[in-house]
Structures are given as C-alpha cells and as structure tokens.
Design a protein around this motif. Sequence first.
Motif, PDB file in Angstrom:
ATOM      1  N   TYR A 123      -4.010  -5.591  -4.909  1.00 34.87           N
ATOM      2  CA  TYR A 123      -2.334  -4.792  -3.856  1.00 34.87           C
ATOM      3  C   TYR A 123      -1.636  -6.196  -3.036  1.00 34.87           C
ATOM      4  CZ  TYR A 123      -4.302  -5.305   0.699  1.00 34.87           C
ATOM      5  OH  TYR A 123      -4.751  -5.595   2.045  1.00 34.87           O
ATOM      6  N   GLN A 124      -2.433  -7.092  -2.639  1.00 34.76           N
ATOM      7  CA  GLN A 124      -1.606  -8.364  -1.624  1.00 34.76           C
ATOM      8  C   GLN A 124      -1.163  -9.234  -3.576  1.00 34.76           C
ATOM      9  OE1 GLN A 124      -5.139  -8.012  -3.002  1.00 34.76           O
ATOM     10  NE2 GLN A 124      -6.859  -8.384  -1.423  1.00 34.76           N
ATOM     11  N   SER A 125      -1.033  -9.048  -4.404  1.00 31.79           N
ATOM     12  CA  SER A 125      -0.394  -9.563  -4.747  1.00 31.79           C
ATOM     13  C   SER A 125       1.146  -8.514  -5.345  1.00 31.79           C
ATOM     14  CB  SER A 125      -0.755 -10.234  -6.744  1.00 31.79           C
ATOM     15  OG  SER A 125      -2.175 -10.387  -6.644  1.00 31.79           O
ATOM     16  N   PHE A 126       0.926  -7.576  -5.040  1.00 31.86           N
ATOM     17  CA  PHE A 126       2.399  -7.037  -4.674  1.00 31.86           C
ATOM     18  C   PHE A 126       3.541  -7.211  -4.590  1.00 31.86           C
ATOM     19  CE2 PHE A 126      -0.509  -3.683  -7.935  1.00 31.86           C
ATOM     20  CZ  PHE A 126       0.729  -3.250  -8.479  1.00 31.86           C
ATOM     21  N   ASN A 127       3.277  -7.836  -3.006  1.00 30.43           N
ATOM     22  CA  ASN A 127       4.320  -7.611  -2.575  1.00 30.43           C
ATOM     23  C   ASN A 127       5.905  -8.846  -2.927  1.00 30.43           C
ATOM     24  OD1 ASN A 127       4.324  -6.293   0.230  1.00 30.43           O
ATOM     25  ND2 ASN A 127       2.628  -8.660  -0.223  1.00 30.43           N
ATOM     26  N   LEU A 167       0.899  -1.148   0.226  1.00 27.18           N
ATOM     27  CA  LEU A 167       0.070   0.053  -0.050  1.00 27.18           C
ATOM     28  C   LEU A 167       0.999   1.258   0.108  1.00 27.18           C
ATOM     29  CD1 LEU A 167      -3.203  -0.623   2.053  1.00 27.18           C
ATOM     30  CD2 LEU A 167      -2.873  -0.766  -0.516  1.00 27.18           C
ATOM     31  N   ALA A 168       1.967   1.323   0.893  1.00 24.74           N
ATOM     32  CA  ALA A 168       3.011   2.765   0.901  1.00 24.74           C
ATOM     33  C   ALA A 168       3.782   1.948  -0.522  1.00 24.74           C
ATOM     34  CB  ALA A 168       4.075   2.492   1.761  1.00 24.74           C
ATOM     35  N   MET A 169       3.901   1.234  -1.322  1.00 25.74           N
ATOM     36  CA  MET A 169       4.562   1.530  -2.894  1.00 25.74           C
ATOM     37  C   MET A 169       3.704   2.488  -3.442  1.00 25.74           C
ATOM     38  SD  MET A 169       6.168  -1.942  -3.262  1.00 25.74           S
ATOM     39  CE  MET A 169       6.567  -3.134  -2.167  1.00 25.74           C
ATOM     40  N   ILE A 170       2.383   1.912  -3.548  1.00 26.91           N
ATOM     41  CA  ILE A 170       1.143   2.495  -4.210  1.00 26.91           C
ATOM     42  C   ILE A 170       1.086   3.720  -4.030  1.00 26.91           C
ATOM     43  CG2 ILE A 170      -1.124   2.690  -4.814  1.00 26.91           C
ATOM     44  CD1 ILE A 170      -1.591  -0.357  -4.405  1.00 26.91           C
TER      45      ILE A 170
END
Lengths: 232, 232
Positions: free
Chosen positions: B173-177, B132-135
């Motif tokens: 966003y879950q798939s972002f890590n 979330l912070a990345m986005i």
Amino acid sequence: MAETETFPERRRGSGVKLVYDLLRDEILDLVLPPGSPIDEVQLAERFGMSRTPIREALVRLAGEGLVETLPNRSTMVANIDFLNMHTFFDALTLMYRVTTRLAASYHQPADLEIIREHQARFTAAVEAQDALAMIASNRDLHAAIAEAGRNPYYLSLFLRLLDEGRRLLRLYYQSFNDRLPREYVDEHEAMIAAIEARDVELCDRLAKAHADQIVRQIQQFLARDQRQSLPL
Amino acid sequence: MAETETFPERRRGSGVKLVYDLLRDEILDLVLPPGSPIDEVQLAERFGMSRTPIREALVRLAGEGLVETLPNRSTMVANIDFLNMHTFFDALTLMYRVTTRLAASYHQPADLEIIREHQARFTAAVEAQDALAMIASNRDLHAAIAEAGRNPYYLSLFLRLLDEGRRLLRLYYQSFNDRLPREYVDEHEAMIAAIEARDVELCDRLAKAHADQIVRQIQQFLARDQRQSLPL
DNA sequence: CGCCGATTCTTTGTCGACAAATAAAATGCA
DNA sequence: TGCATTTTATTTGTCGACAAAGAATCGGCG
C-alpha cells in the motif's frame, strides 16, 4: 423404535468430522428435509458425545449455508430457495464451463485416470437404472474434472453448487430412471475426450450443452411441480 | 506495555461476532501477518471471555480459509499462496466481469445510489492520496456492484476474492500513492454509466479492462519483490 | 560430546454445568 | 370466553475444568 447406532471409541479430534460428515450427508440426501429443526442435545445423545463438538460441526455447516441459525433459537436445515433458482442455474452453468476449460489446459495424466473411474461408475449406474448412484457419480465426475483444473476458488464454489444440486435432484430422483438416458454417458465421453485433446473451446461448448441439458431437466421438474400446486 | 482494551458488558450471543469481526479485520489488514500463531487463551484473556466463543469464531474463519488449523496443534493465519497466484487472478477477473454484467441486467435505482456513494468515497480517497482508503472503498464499490447483480453465489465468491485481494494490496500500500491514478476514477465512472445504461457487453469489456489493470499492477509488485529476493 | 528415551509442559479437544433468552403454559382479569 | 400477564419450561450461549496429544526439556548412555 429406531435402531440404536453405536459409535465405538474414537480418536480425539475425530468427533466433529464424524458429526459434520454424517449431518452433511443426511442434509444432502434429504434424510433431513429442508426446514427440519436440529436439536443439539438430541444429536449429542445420538453420537454419544457432548454438545461442544456438535456445535462446532453446526457452525461449519452454517458457514456453507447448509443450515441456518437464528440467534438464541433453534438451528434448522436450510431451505431451498426456489424463487432465485435462476441464479443457481446461472452460476452452475458458468462453473461447468470454466472448470472444464481449465481441465483441458491443466490436467495431468493421473487426473484423467480418476475422471475415467468416475465415468465408469456413472455408466454402471445408468445401466443399472440406479438413479441415486447416477446423481452421486455424476457429481463426483464433475468434481474430479474441476480438480484437474486446479483452481481452488472455482473448485470450492463448484462443489457448493454441485451439492446444492445434489439436494435438488434428490427431490426428483424417482423420475430419473426414464430421464437420465445413455445420452449423458456419451456427452461425458465427449467431454473427457476433449479434455484429453486439450481442446479448450470444444470443452466450453460441450460443458455448456451439458449444463443446459441438466438445467432444462431440473426446470421441467420444477414446472411440473408448480403446475401441480396451482390452485384450481 | 500494550494498551489494555476494555470490552464493556455485551449481550449474550454477541461475543463470537465481536471476535470474528475484529480478528477478520486484523488478518485482512495484516495486523496479524500470514503465518502468525493464534493462541486461544491469549485471545480469551484479551476479550475477557471464555475460550468457547473464541473457538467458534476461529472455526468460522477457518471455513473462509482465513486461518488454518492443524489438528491438536496451533491454528495460524493463513498464508498467501504466491505460487498459485494466477488462479486467484483468473477467478478475480471472471467475477469482475460476471458481477458487472449482472448488475447491468438486474440493478435497481437504490443500487445505483449505493454504488455512487462508494465511488464518491473512492474519489475522495484518490484526491487525498490515502492509499488505505482507496483500497477499502474500491473493494466496497465492487462489492456493491455485485450486490446489484443479485446472485448470491457469485457474490460470496467475489467477496472472498476481494478480501484476499485486500490483504494482498496491503502488502504494497505504500507504493499506491503514485500508482493508483485518477484513471481508476474514470474507469469506475464508465462502468457505472454502462451499468445504468444496462449495456451488458460494454460492462463486460470495461470490467475486464479494469480487472486486467489491477492484476497487472499487483503482478508488477510481485515481480519487483521477486527481483529483490533473487540470490546474487 | 552427541544421540535417544523419558519426563515435563504447553495447548488443544471435550465435558458437564449454569445462566440468559425465548417459547409455551398457566393464571388472572375483563 | 377472550386477552394480557406472569410463571414455567426448553434450548441456547458461555464458562471453568480436565484429559489427551504434541512439543520442549531434561537426563542417561554410548
């Protein structure tokens, strides 16, 4: 004494749109010049309605940047930012190019009909030497091209720019009769033909040339104004 | 039972902004998912104010396309138009390129400081695996670059696109890590360096590559979703 | 049992009124 | 007379209430 307008019984919910459309037109046509104060109660009396729908219309206009609202203080017609005019020209040129390119790619037969109608109106306005009609139909023509491109994001920015340009051109509309020549009609025809031929690159070149010409013309007006306002 | 929020005494005129900002955040963070109905009286009770400022906030949100209002009927959170997603990608890519180019031309020293701050936050988010912070910081970084370009027309369209993208990315966003790699940090660094060097063409190439990568990533998500929702 | 019309109910759009915020005018003082 | 301060006036932001427009419910009729 001003002629009293009369607004007949209207349907519930139509009030805001009425006020919004009319105010918007008056702003873009410079009937309300930049910097004019806008009085809510005065408008409420004029339209025969309460302040609530007036305020909603003003909020929408503020969202488009056509009016500026200072908190707890009067709202006024937005000024034209002559200092950053180059940013306007830059964005306008890019949108001319992009929307025309997309129109070449994505237009459908019905789009071309609409585009040709506007072009016919533009031609008639040129022949009639009607500068105001030229400005309006030119704007509508390019809006129709953008619609044929089917990108709502570009379309909304382009409409905003075209309207801002409409306001700008009105400033100089007296000078248009001898300066918007038949040349523009031919350029339009070439663009429409390129769209129909789906020639993206040609559309790009024609749109850029067309935009450059319009920008040059406006800059001429601006330069002339600045020369006139030079201190002697 | 829902926790009751409490809004202390606020200054006159701050109500709309409060409601506008909070609703906007809740929409973009998908706390209010697309299609959610928005009830004015419910919001009025929640914020402890009358319906008037609520309505004004909703009108503004409607102006940005974040909510849709049917006349005489409920207003709801705007849907995401998956069918015309390509128009979104197209506009987003173009704005990435244009704003980065302009930043190379017109940035000033203070702009670079701000840009670097956002880049630092983005880097920290990547190292912390905080999607979330990345986005959020990625959006802020590119918004800062656009500000340095100093074209308000591009900026407003770009902000709109970035926010719409923020909503889109939250979906996944879950798939972002495991998918927003350090690579992005390096790409950002290269773009910032190119801006500082005022290398317009390099900025263009880097921005386009960066945009393409983000678009590809989102499209992967979309494709995966569509495969999952295929009838068997 | 199912469909159509009338009735109720919910939610929006609009209104008039009031209070806060600021500008303008009036007053006091040097 | 000129400046600072109080008073008035104007205009905005917010409120509660009411009526119109649909939606949902209910009832009647086939």
